[in-house]
Design an enzyme around this catalytic site. Structure first.
Site, PDB file in Angstrom:
ATOM      1  N   LYS A 120       0.831  -1.210   0.000  1.00 42.12           N
ATOM      2  CA  LYS A 120       0.000   0.000   0.000  1.00 42.12           C
ATOM      3  C   LYS A 120       0.867   1.264   0.000  1.00 42.12           C
ATOM      4  O   LYS A 120       0.505   2.255  -0.619  1.00 42.12           O
ATOM      5  CB  LYS A 120      -0.909   0.015   1.227  1.00 42.12           C
ATOM      6  CG  LYS A 120      -2.091  -0.958   1.152  1.00 42.12           C
ATOM      7  CD  LYS A 120      -3.021  -0.749   2.343  1.00 42.12           C
ATOM      8  CE  LYS A 120      -3.931  -1.929   2.615  1.00 42.12           C
ATOM      9  NZ  LYS A 120      -5.016  -2.102   1.664  1.00 42.12           N
ATOM     10  N   GLU A 204      -2.918   7.665   7.691  1.00 43.23           N
ATOM     11  CA  GLU A 204      -3.590   8.666   6.865  1.00 43.23           C
ATOM     12  C   GLU A 204      -4.817   9.208   7.585  1.00 43.23           C
ATOM     13  O   GLU A 204      -5.319   8.615   8.543  1.00 43.23           O
ATOM     14  CB  GLU A 204      -3.968   8.084   5.490  1.00 43.23           C
ATOM     15  CG  GLU A 204      -4.959   6.945   5.545  1.00 43.23           C
ATOM     16  CD  GLU A 204      -5.171   6.292   4.173  1.00 43.23           C
ATOM     17  OE1 GLU A 204      -4.252   6.304   3.334  1.00 43.23           O
ATOM     18  OE2 GLU A 204      -6.273   5.758   3.959  1.00 43.23           O
ATOM     19  N   HIS A 239     -15.422  -3.742   6.694  1.00 37.81           N
ATOM     20  CA  HIS A 239     -14.687  -3.277   5.518  1.00 37.81           C
ATOM     21  C   HIS A 239     -14.784  -4.239   4.341  1.00 37.81           C
ATOM     22  O   HIS A 239     -13.953  -4.233   3.446  1.00 37.81           O
ATOM     23  CB  HIS A 239     -13.218  -3.007   5.850  1.00 37.81           C
ATOM     24  CG  HIS A 239     -13.044  -1.962   6.921  1.00 37.81           C
ATOM     25  ND1 HIS A 239     -13.489  -0.679   6.781  1.00 37.81           N
ATOM     26  CD2 HIS A 239     -12.496  -2.040   8.149  1.00 37.81           C
ATOM     27  CE1 HIS A 239     -13.222  -0.001   7.870  1.00 37.81           C
ATOM     28  NE2 HIS A 239     -12.619  -0.810   8.725  1.00 37.81           N
ATOM     29  N   ARG A 296      -6.597  -7.237 -10.766  1.00 37.22           N
ATOM     30  CA  ARG A 296      -7.312  -8.470 -11.161  1.00 37.22           C
ATOM     31  C   ARG A 296      -8.762  -8.124 -11.484  1.00 37.22           C
ATOM     32  O   ARG A 296      -9.170  -6.970 -11.351  1.00 37.22           O
ATOM     33  CB  ARG A 296      -7.283  -9.456  -9.998  1.00 37.22           C
ATOM     34  CG  ARG A 296      -7.840  -8.803  -8.719  1.00 37.22           C
ATOM     35  CD  ARG A 296      -8.053  -9.746  -7.594  1.00 37.22           C
ATOM     36  NE  ARG A 296      -8.171  -9.047  -6.329  1.00 37.22           N
ATOM     37  CZ  ARG A 296      -9.261  -8.474  -5.834  1.00 37.22           C
ATOM     38  NH1 ARG A 296     -10.371  -8.490  -6.542  1.00 37.22           N
ATOM     39  NH2 ARG A 296      -9.257  -7.853  -4.680  1.00 37.22           N
TER      40      ARG A 296
HETATM   41  P1  ADP Z   1      -8.178  -3.519   2.326  1.00 41.25           P
HETATM   42  O1  ADP Z   1      -7.044  -3.628   1.360  1.00 41.25           O
HETATM   43  O2  ADP Z   1      -7.920  -4.236   3.605  1.00 41.25           O
HETATM   44  O3  ADP Z   1      -9.502  -3.834   1.721  1.00 41.25           O
HETATM   45  P2  ADP Z   1      -8.551  -0.669   1.949  1.00 41.25           P
HETATM   46  O4  ADP Z   1      -7.395   0.237   2.021  1.00 41.25           O
HETATM   47  O5  ADP Z   1      -9.047  -1.054   0.587  1.00 41.25           O
HETATM   48  O6  ADP Z   1      -8.211  -1.999   2.779  1.00 41.25           O
HETATM   49  O7  ADP Z   1      -9.755  -0.089   2.786  1.00 41.25           O
HETATM   50  C1  ADP Z   1     -10.899  -0.831   3.036  1.00 41.25           C
HETATM   51  C2  ADP Z   1     -12.036   0.064   3.495  1.00 41.25           C
HETATM   52  O8  ADP Z   1     -11.627   0.811   4.660  1.00 41.25           O
HETATM   53  C3  ADP Z   1     -12.472   1.116   2.505  1.00 41.25           C
HETATM   54  O9  ADP Z   1     -13.397   0.634   1.576  1.00 41.25           O
HETATM   55  C4  ADP Z   1     -13.061   2.175   3.417  1.00 41.25           C
HETATM   56  O10 ADP Z   1     -14.361   1.796   3.819  1.00 41.25           O
HETATM   57  C5  ADP Z   1     -12.189   2.117   4.640  1.00 41.25           C
HETATM   58  N1  ADP Z   1     -11.077   3.127   4.590  1.00 41.25           N
HETATM   59  C6  ADP Z   1      -9.835   2.955   4.098  1.00 41.25           C
HETATM   60  N2  ADP Z   1      -9.104   4.075   4.206  1.00 41.25           N
HETATM   61  C7  ADP Z   1      -9.900   4.996   4.791  1.00 41.25           C
HETATM   62  C8  ADP Z   1      -9.716   6.372   5.211  1.00 41.25           C
HETATM   63  N3  ADP Z   1      -8.566   7.031   5.029  1.00 41.25           N
HETATM   64  N4  ADP Z   1     -10.763   7.004   5.774  1.00 41.25           N
HETATM   65  C9  ADP Z   1     -11.939   6.369   5.971  1.00 41.25           C
HETATM   66  N5  ADP Z   1     -12.157   5.093   5.624  1.00 41.25           N
HETATM   67  C10 ADP Z   1     -11.165   4.400   5.041  1.00 41.25           C
END
Ligand code: ADP
Length: 665
Positions: A120, A204, A239, A296
């Protein structure tokens, strides 16, 4: 570089996605090779493929994750392409590299692109350099506690700590204040080490009301790249996505275009080709930020297919074959609105705990241009502990969001699964929820509205008890009319179907370990049921898996599934599993076994014997008509007729003695 085309494709996956890929590949004239584990010996993807090879024991690490074994089978079977689906080896750069080393076409992006998006923080650095907007944060290599705390205070609270190797919603911590930061950091690192073997984190700003909006991108090896618009996946639990839709409600065409262009820029920054998804957080003020890129095909790709009319697997194979993208940006447009609901074996009333077990019955809604079901499961299959408990994806399309939502509710009501707990009723409630209908979406939707969606009271209403009892009575009448031979049918024995003075039958039903006793009386017009002290006049007709019900004049249709003594009733996306006690149809009165009595009120339409006749066990004696059906009443033993008490045309009460035998008093 001359590129050969895929003529035989190995699908390194299972379940619905393997089936979905096989269908498209076969339509394109490509032979398909499936692989399977012990648990999947009889799975649909194995049956659908042109050939299937065993790869190992049920746990994924012993089968679907065995890169070398899978490559070996590609060689043995002559497959010159591998489609990894999603999950398993789909984002494994090493596997993609091995495919290329073995001259097998990997249906996915170049190795470098998978690697670039694997972390990430590395992904964020690349995106930052490419000018892609990021949520304010820190994603550097210096992981010292003091620096992280300092960066955190700079960003402000609430903020999010994420494991850079994380995925699937794991390894994330929301921190509300500076004083909580170190504890949360340590806890996040612990989870990251145990889940991903890597405790690097990024931090973040935590957006408090964002939506999850993602862009489907596609690129070819000639430098063409397009976006296929967005999907809104804001409705999540832990999530993880529950319902996805396209297009995102309320997104302006300017934002769509800006987001699409940024997504293309992101793909081009890593030399992408094939299908990919760029995920964004879309904030209340209309700004959006890159979150991650999935290299993917996504689970939710069908909603994009529904609004574009395209087959993304066909596009993937086309690009993997080295051809140009089939369409360019200005040839693409959005048509209507689509939803995908993920139907899971899980218990929404118990923290979405996965359920496992045998699916004794699965009935699907009618599929057509508006309703699509992607599934790798049929009646009789088992949802095992080894893999994701997704049973199917239900995808619907219509000209606008409200019409599509109505389709979704209808199709969910017609989606019937018996044998284990599913989220179907929960999804139906979600599709009926006011806030969801108004598209008042953000990633905390289920936190806010979860309570409103807890499924309806699971106890049995009097009406459901009446429907189940009606089923029992009709089933017995039917068994009798269909073949007079069923030795266990109470209609065919005089001994088990004797009536006591009150002319009533006891039906015992068990639901959730609770026993319910219902009493049924025959009436000319139907069955009078006594349910919890209430009288209900029930009538109906049973046809296959459908019961036409009339309870005190209120008519409805109930779908059902029967296996052994278990009856499952389905109505409006709700279902009830009811056990019918074996003795339910045996009369309460077990004495007075001798004389032949009427099993129900009706008319005598034929008398087949006369006084003095010797009769054998099973010989037809009298034919009655009741509720528009004929019932043949037979001798229950070898005996002699003494007296026939009714004649053709006579009306007979339930329990009335029809024939007296010589050996009985
Ligand atoms: P993963 O790879 O574990 O799925 P992500 O980075 O894609 O993690 O984040 C999954 C979910 O977490 C997102 O769809 C959102 O709902 C929440 N999320 C991620 N980053 C943030 C953020 N900076 N602020 C608020 N919600 C977040």
């Amino acid at each position: 570089m001359t590129q050969t085309s895929i003529h035989k494709l190995l699908i390194a996956n299972r379940g619905e996605i393997a089936c979905r890929i096989i269908r498209t590949a076969q339509r394109m004239g490509i032979e398909c090779v499936a692989v399977y584990s012990d648990a999947d010996k009889n799975a649909q993807h194995v049956k659908l493929a042109d050939e299937a090879w065993y790869i190992g024991e049920s746990p994924a690490k012993d089968s679907y994750l065995k890169a070398d074994t899978i490559l070996e089978i590609a060689k043995k079977s002559g497959a010159n392409g591998i489609h990894p689906g999603y999950g398993f080896l789909s984002e494994n750069a090493e596997f993609a590299q091995k495919c290329s080393d073995n001259n097998v076409i990997f249906v996915g992006p170049p190795v470098g692109a998978i690697e670039a998006m694997g972390s990430k923080s590395e992904a964020k650095s690349i995106m930052q350099n490419a000018g892609v907007p990021l949520v304010q944060g820190y994603h550097g290599d210096d992981q010292s506690e003091s620096l992280l705390q300092q960066e955190a205070d700079k960003i402000g609270y609430p903020l999010l700590i994420k494991a850079t190797a994380g995925g699937g919603g794991k390894g994330m911590r929301v921190v509300e204040s500076s004083s909580d930061f170190i504890d949360a950091l340590n806890s996040c690192k612990r989870e990251a080490i145990s889940s991903f073997g890597d405790d690097q984190v990024l931090i973040e700003k935590y957006l408090t009301k964002p939506r999850h909006v993602e862009i489907q991108v596609f690129a070819d090896n000639q430098g063409n790249a397009v976006h296929l618009f967005e999907r809104d996946c804001s409705v999540q639990r832990r999530h993880q996505k529950v319902i996805e839709e396209a297009p995102a409600p309320g997104l302006t065409s300017e934002t769509r275009e800006a987001m699409g262009q940024v997504a293309i820029k992101a793909a081009q920054a890593i030399g992408y080709s094939g299908a990919g998804t760029v995920e964004f957080l879309y904030d209340e003020d209309g700004s959006f930020y890159f979150m991650e890129m999935n290299t993917r095909l996504q689970v939710e790709h069908p909603v994009t297919e529904m609004i574009t009319g395209l087959d993304l697997v066909e596009w993937q194979i086309t690009v993997a074959n080295g051809l140009d993208l089939p369409l360019l940006q200005d040839q693409l447009s959005i048509n209507g609105h689509a939803f995908e609901a993920r139907i899971y074996a899980e218990d929404p009333n118990n923290d979405f705990l996965p359920a496992t077990g045998n699916i004794s019955y699965m009935g699907l809604p009618v599929t057509n241009a508006n309703v699509r079901v992607d599934s790798g499961i049929v009646s009789g299959d088992t949802v095992s502990v080894y893999y994701d408990p997704m049973i199917a994806k239900l995808i619907v399309w219509d000209k606008d969001r409200n019409s599509a939502l109505a389709r979704l509710r209808g199709a969910l009501s017609d989606f019937h699964v018996a044998g284990l707990t599913t989220n179907i009723e929960f999804l139906h409630q979600l599709a009926s929820n006011d806030a969801f209908i108004k598209a008042d979406l953000d990633t905390h939707f289920l936190d806010k509205h979860g309570e409103e969606l807890t499924t309806a009271d699971q106890s049995l209403s009097n009406d459901i008890l009446a429907v189940a009892s009606l089923f029992v009575m009709l089933r017995q009448s039917e068994a009798h009319t269909a073949d007079g031979e069923d030795p266990y049918s109470p209609w065919n024995t005089t001994s088990g179907w004797r009536l006591n003075e009150d002319n009533h039958h006891a039906i015992e039903l068990i639901h959730n370990n609770q026993h319910h006793m219902i009493t049924a009386h025959f009436r000319d017009t139907g069955f009078l049921l006594e349910v919890n002290g209430k009288e209900i006049l029930a009538r109906g007709e049973l046809r296959d898996n459908q019961l036409q019900v009339d309870l005190d004049g209120h008519k409805s249709t109930v779908k059902l599934a029967v296996s052994g003594n278990n009856l499952v009733l389905f109505k409006n996306a709700q279902s009830w599993q009811i056990e019918i006690k074996d003795n339910s149809l045996i009369s309460l009165d077990q004495d007075n076994q001798a004389n032949l009595t009427a099993p129900m009120p009706g008319t005598v339409i034929d008398v087949l014997v006369a006084p003095g006749d010797a009769v054998e066990e099973g010989q037809p004696l009298i034919v009655m008509e009741a509720m528009k059906m004929e019932h043949t009443i037979k001798a229950h033993k070898d005996t002699t007729v003494d007296e026939v008490l009714y004649q053709v045309g006579d009306l007979v009460d339930e329990g009335a003695e029809l024939i007296a035998f010589a050996d009985e008093e």
